[in-house]
Write a protein that holds these residues in place. Structure first.
Motif, PDB file in Angstrom:
ATOM      1  N   MET A   1       0.840  -1.199   0.000  1.00 64.21           N
ATOM      2  CA  MET A   1       0.000   0.000   0.000  1.00 64.21           C
ATOM      3  C   MET A   1       0.877   1.251   0.000  1.00 64.21           C
ATOM      4  O   MET A   1       2.034   1.206   0.393  1.00 64.21           O
ATOM      5  CB  MET A   1      -0.868  -0.035   1.255  1.00 64.21           C
ATOM      6  N   PHE A   2       0.297   2.348  -0.454  1.00 62.97           N
ATOM      7  CA  PHE A   2       1.052   3.601  -0.521  1.00 62.97           C
ATOM      8  C   PHE A   2       0.865   4.372   0.790  1.00 62.97           C
ATOM      9  O   PHE A   2      -0.252   4.540   1.265  1.00 62.97           O
ATOM     10  CB  PHE A   2       0.569   4.430  -1.701  1.00 62.97           C
ATOM     11  N   GLY A   3       1.988   4.848   1.324  1.00 58.72           N
ATOM     12  CA  GLY A   3       1.975   5.489   2.640  1.00 58.72           C
ATOM     13  C   GLY A   3       1.058   6.684   2.699  1.00 58.72           C
ATOM     14  O   GLY A   3       0.326   6.875   3.666  1.00 58.72           O
ATOM     15  N   PHE A   4       1.041   7.488   1.633  1.00 61.05           N
ATOM     16  CA  PHE A   4       0.227   8.708   1.691  1.00 61.05           C
ATOM     17  C   PHE A   4      -1.261   8.379   1.710  1.00 61.05           C
ATOM     18  O   PHE A   4      -2.058   9.119   2.264  1.00 61.05           O
ATOM     19  CB  PHE A   4       0.575   9.676   0.550  1.00 61.05           C
ATOM     20  N   LEU A   5      -1.651   7.222   1.118  1.00 65.60           N
ATOM     21  CA  LEU A   5      -3.052   6.801   1.172  1.00 65.60           C
ATOM     22  C   LEU A   5      -3.398   6.296   2.567  1.00 65.60           C
ATOM     23  O   LEU A   5      -4.403   6.655   3.153  1.00 65.60           O
ATOM     24  CB  LEU A   5      -3.303   5.665   0.177  1.00 65.60           C
TER      25      LEU A   5
END
Ligand SMILES: Nc1nc2c(ncn2[C@@H]2O[C@H](COP(=O)(O)OP(=O)(O)OP(=O)(O)O)[C@@H](O)[C@H]2O)c(=O)[nH]1
Length: 391
Positions: A1-5
């Motif tokens: 998963m993407f950290g900013f999401l």
């Protein structure tokens, strides 16, 4: 998963945004393959609000907390799931500026949004351009995303970012080549580039890299234009405990390189790395002098130089492309070293370089310390740039 999401999804109202700049004073660990280094974190980490705050290091600046409302107090006293953050690598931390430039604001756009719309795609395009990915490469990436969306291969925002990551990795991998092994003795590497790109520093780090892998390394102080460059290289030699050929006051870099090649052969050196004076790609006379240097090296040892590495400063963005084209035209560059990626928001320049020059990126420079040179790994780079968390 993407950290900013993930951060946006988990965000509790009232969370303080903590900005943590790269601390270049931290002692560097040895050169390491990407992702295996688990140095202390200074990357922003959102702790659940029920955990007592740790004392913050001096480099961290935080907005003063506003007074809490009763609603916020109620939220905080409810049990919060404690998610264990994976420790971030030093490399991750060094790319903080480039990453922040790319991911800033994207989380807000994603918040509460599952479907992909034009606004989101336009924002992604803007972010790519702002990161200096370049018009042509950005267009190609966005077109590829559009195609996959219309074929229903991408159905939600997370899949969109996953596909973007894969496309970016592919573009870098296309031009990568395995580094040539130093099988000839000596394996001669000539390092060139414009003034201040980071050549001498990079040579010091490269020498460390080879020495760490068990090679006998020698340096040639071929930058005879700038007296301090010779002293700088001698200091790097002392730091690495390796010999340096050339002393302050010598005028003719071709003769320094010739002597160094002979000496390296006589002393059974595995690798000889030669510094050259910084020159602008537009200075015809100096570019001719570089050609002459290469001819001299090739006469000193058959088959040499085995590599001609061009050092490019990432912070100059798209200008790096023109420099690289002209150096390549003049001397036939075999590979690139892109420096100063730690201090720039223009981390996208590597994609433009790969797409337009089709030259391999051998190493990247991410700091001024001896171990801040990394063999370039496209996937590790894209993961760190897009805040992808599965490394
Ligand atoms: N932050 C950061 N600084 C770097 C990096 N590589 C080099 N530098 C710094 O860039 C400056 C210029 O580096 P030099 O190695 O002297 O550059 P050069 O290309 O040899 O310069 P000339 O001899 O004038 O052509 C120095 O302050 C270095 O410490 C890097 O990867 N990151």
């Amino acid at each position: 998963m993407f950290g900013f999401l993930r951060r946006k999804k988990n965000q509790v109202p009232g969370d303080a945004a903590i900005e943590s700049p790269v601390d270049s004073s931290v002692d560097a660990p040895e050169v390491d393959t990407l992702g295996t280094d688990t140095s202390p974190i200074t990357e922003p980490v959102e702790a659940p609000s029920t955990i007592e705050p740790e004392p913050l290091p001096a480099v961290i600046t935080a907005e003063p907390e506003p007074a809490q409302t009763s609603t916020q107090i109620a939220i905080q006293s409810a049990p919060q799931p404690v998610t264990q953050e994976k420790p971030k690598s030093r490399f991750w931390q060094q790319l903080a500026r480039a990453r922040n430039n790319f991911t800033e604001g994207l989380g807000d756009l994603f918040l509460g949004k599952k479907a992909i719309d034009d606004e989101l795609l336009e924002e992604v395009e803007t972010r790519l351009i702002m990161a200096d990915v370049g018009q042509a490469t950005t267009r190609a990436l966005i077109d590829a995303l559009h195609q996959q969306i219309s074929r229903k291969q991408i159905n939600d925002t997370e899949a969109l970012f996953e596909t973007l990551s894969q496309l970016m990795i592919e573009r870098l991998e296309r031009v990568q080549k395995p580094r040539p092994a130093p099988t000839e003795q000596p394996h001669i590497i000539v390092v060139c580039g414009i003034n201040g790109a980071g050549k001498t520093t990079t040579i010091g780090k490269l020498a460390h890299h080879y020495k760490q892998s068990g090679h006998k390394v020698m340096l040639a102080a071929g930058d005879t234009f700038r007296a301090a460059a010779v002293e700088q290289l001698i200091t790097w030699g002392e730091r690495n405990q390796i010999p340096v050929i050339g002393e302050p006051g010598r005028q003719d870099s071709a003769s320094v390189l010739f002597d160094a090649a002979q000496s390296a052969r006589a002393r059974n050196m595995d690798v000889l790395i030669a510094d050259t004076a910084g020159r602008l790609h537009t200075q015809g006379g100096l570019m001719d002098e570089l050609k002459k240097l290469i001819r001299v090296v090739s006469k000193s040892i058959p088959g040499a130089p085995h590599e001609i590495l061009l050092v490019l400063d990432a912070s100059i963005g798209q200008n790096a492309l023109n420099q690289a084209r002209q150096f390549h035209e003049a001397v036939g560059v075999t590979g690139l070293i892109v420096t100063k990626l730690d201090g720039t928001a223009k981390g996208g320049i590597l994609f433009a370089i790969a797409d337009e020059l089709k030259l391999p990126i051998d190493f990247i420079g991410v700091g001024e310390q001896i171990a801040d040179l990394r063999p370039f790994d496209p996937k590790g780079y894209v993961d760190a740039l897009l805040d992808r968390e599965d490394i």
